[in-house]
Design a protein around this motif. Structure first.
Motif, mmCIF file in Angstrom:
data_model
loop_
_atom_site.group_PDB
_atom_site.id
_atom_site.type_symbol
_atom_site.label_atom_id
_atom_site.label_comp_id
_atom_site.label_asym_id
_atom_site.label_seq_id
_atom_site.Cartn_x
_atom_site.Cartn_y
_atom_site.Cartn_z
ATOM 1 N N LEU A 176 1.021 -1.234 0.086
ATOM 2 C CA LEU A 176 0.005 -0.099 -0.112
ATOM 3 C C LEU A 176 0.810 1.238 -0.022
ATOM 4 N N SER A 215 -9.727 5.919 1.908
ATOM 5 C CA SER A 215 -9.228 5.186 0.994
ATOM 6 C C SER A 215 -7.695 4.957 0.701
ATOM 7 N N VAL A 231 -7.111 -10.000 -1.860
ATOM 8 C CA VAL A 231 -7.317 -9.006 -0.597
ATOM 9 C C VAL A 231 -7.969 -9.867 0.463
ATOM 10 N N VAL A 233 -10.291 -10.414 3.424
ATOM 11 C CA VAL A 233 -11.545 -9.604 3.956
ATOM 12 C C VAL A 233 -12.296 -10.471 5.152
ATOM 13 N N TRP A 239 -16.607 -3.448 3.347
ATOM 14 C CA TRP A 239 -15.286 -2.904 2.451
ATOM 15 C C TRP A 239 -15.804 -2.805 1.196
ATOM 16 N N THR A 240 -14.603 -2.271 0.511
ATOM 17 C CA THR A 240 -14.835 -1.885 -1.039
ATOM 18 C C THR A 240 -13.435 -2.010 -1.703
ATOM 19 N N LEU A 241 -13.272 -2.659 -2.632
ATOM 20 C CA LEU A 241 -12.135 -2.885 -3.180
ATOM 21 C C LEU A 241 -12.195 -3.501 -4.563
ATOM 22 N N ALA A 264 -15.010 -1.687 -8.865
ATOM 23 C CA ALA A 264 -14.724 -2.259 -7.781
ATOM 24 C C ALA A 264 -16.102 -2.816 -7.247
ATOM 25 N N TRP A 266 -18.456 -3.986 -3.479
ATOM 26 C CA TRP A 266 -18.391 -3.814 -1.987
ATOM 27 C C TRP A 266 -19.179 -4.511 -0.985
ATOM 28 N N TYR A 329 -6.984 -0.772 -5.426
ATOM 29 C CA TYR A 329 -7.940 0.257 -4.549
ATOM 30 C C TYR A 329 -8.621 -0.436 -3.319
ATOM 31 N N TYR A 330 -8.636 0.222 -2.116
ATOM 32 C CA TYR A 330 -9.194 -0.432 -1.080
ATOM 33 C C TYR A 330 -9.677 0.880 -0.238
ATOM 34 N N CYS A 332 -11.608 1.537 3.566
ATOM 35 C CA CYS A 332 -11.850 0.997 4.716
ATOM 36 C C CYS A 332 -13.404 1.725 5.459
#
Length: 336
Positions: A176, A215, A231, A233, A239-241, A264, A266, A329-330, A332
């Motif tokens: 990251l 993000s 990722v 999880v 979450w969104t990724l 993405a 979520w 991309y992530y 929180c």
């Protein structure tokens, strides 16, 4: 010897609505292909925007783009099959109707089979190869085209387990980028894990940093080829990724959508899975994934999400147009 025996089947290129070879093929968000006019006319007269093959219902009418890969394959199919059928037809009698001699040569200039007398009388300035040599070359080209189509459709299939793609991509160990991390985020020392902190840190206000959404982007960027990352999880309820392009907006009001440079999915409320479309598309999963795999084919415009433990495909964005660097991309959500 019949050249017609190696022809590609038209079944590979049939629109399931008109049952004819594709004309201006387009791909729906669920990954199925139709003639552009066929699917548009179908939706113009239907009560809802439903895929005729898998019956998936879309809340709004999907934006359709020409599938350039299939368009090229259809054009190649038409050209090769027409050429092969002409050669097969002209050589079916195996004798020249004009000179009653064996058709032993293929005239590359006129694209037809001829006898030895034809080559010195009617085609004397043309280029020739033996019929057998031309046939074998054409057969190899047709088989190559068929293999390309089968490989492509296998990668796009929503019925497979998705594992075949892993043999044709680069697996990335994502780290990251702290320069992009929102001040509420806390990165691990190895920069491979992230969680929400209780206090917003006083960090340099560089333009790469997210200030609106909690993000962070990966350090690695991609502008060609295929790549894959995973990722974790597990035990997370929000979450969104996915992936995002380099020029995404990072401050002010942000809309997560492919049009805005985000591809993405979520999770919200522990069991509500959606895509980052406008409006979002609901995803029906039998069980929540503990680890999500993200596969991107840059040239083909494909972003797919998989449940790593089961190999099941979660969702695919197809027909994407990538013109700049992409980053993992992530977001929180717990900090919001």
């Amino acid at each position: 010897m019949s050249a017609a025996s190696c022809l590609l089947s038209e079944d590979e290129f049939l629109c399931s609505i008109c049952l004819d070879v594709f004309t201006d093929p387009v791909t729906t968000p669920c990954g199925h292909n139709y003639c552009k006019n066929c699917i548009n006319q179908h939706w113009n007269t239907a009560d809802q925007y439903l895929c005729p093959v898998c019956k998936k219902v879309f809340n709004t009418r999907p934006e359709l783009h020409i599938n350039t890969f299939i368009s090229e394959m259809v054009a190649k199919f038409r050209k090769l099959n027409k050429s092969t059928q002409q050669k097969a037809s002209s050589s079916s009698s195996e004798m020249c109707t004009k000179h009653d001699k064996p058709l032993e040569l293929f005239c590359k200039t006129d694209q037809t089979c001829v006898c030895m007398l034809c080559s010195v009388l009617d085609h004397r300035t043309h280029e020739f190869v033996p019929v057998k040599e031309e046939y074998e070359g054409m057969k190899a080209e047709l088989e190559k085209t068929e293999a390309e189509i089968q490989q492509r459709e296998s990668r796009r299939s929503h019925k497979g387990d998705g594992r075949e793609t892993e043999n044709h991509r680069e697996t990335v160990d994502v780290t990251l980028d702290p320069d992009t991390a929102h001040p509420n985020l806390v990165l691990s020392d190895d920069e491979k894990q992230v969680h929400c902190g209780d206090v917003k840190k006083n960090l340099p206000d560089n333009p790469e940093r997210f200030k609106s959404y909690i993000s962070v982007l990966g350090k690695q960027s991609f502008s060609s080829g295929r790549f894959y990352f995973e990722v974790q999880v597990k035990e997370k309820t929000k979450w969104t990724l996915g992936v995002a392009r380099e020029s995404i907006k990072r401050r002010g009001k942000i809309t997560l959508s492919p049009q805005r440079g985000y591809w993405a999915i979520w999770l919200r409320n522990g069991n509500e899975y959606k895509t980052c479309d406008v409006p979002p598309v609901d995803l029906s999963l039998k069980s929540g994934p503990e680890k999500v795999g993200v596969f991107v084919d840059y040239e083909e415009g494909l972003v797919s999400f998989y449940d790593v433990d089961t190999g099941a495909l979660i969702y695919s964005f197809t027909g994407c147009s990538f013109t700049e660097k992409l980053y993992p991309y992530y977001m929180c959500v717990h900090c919001l």
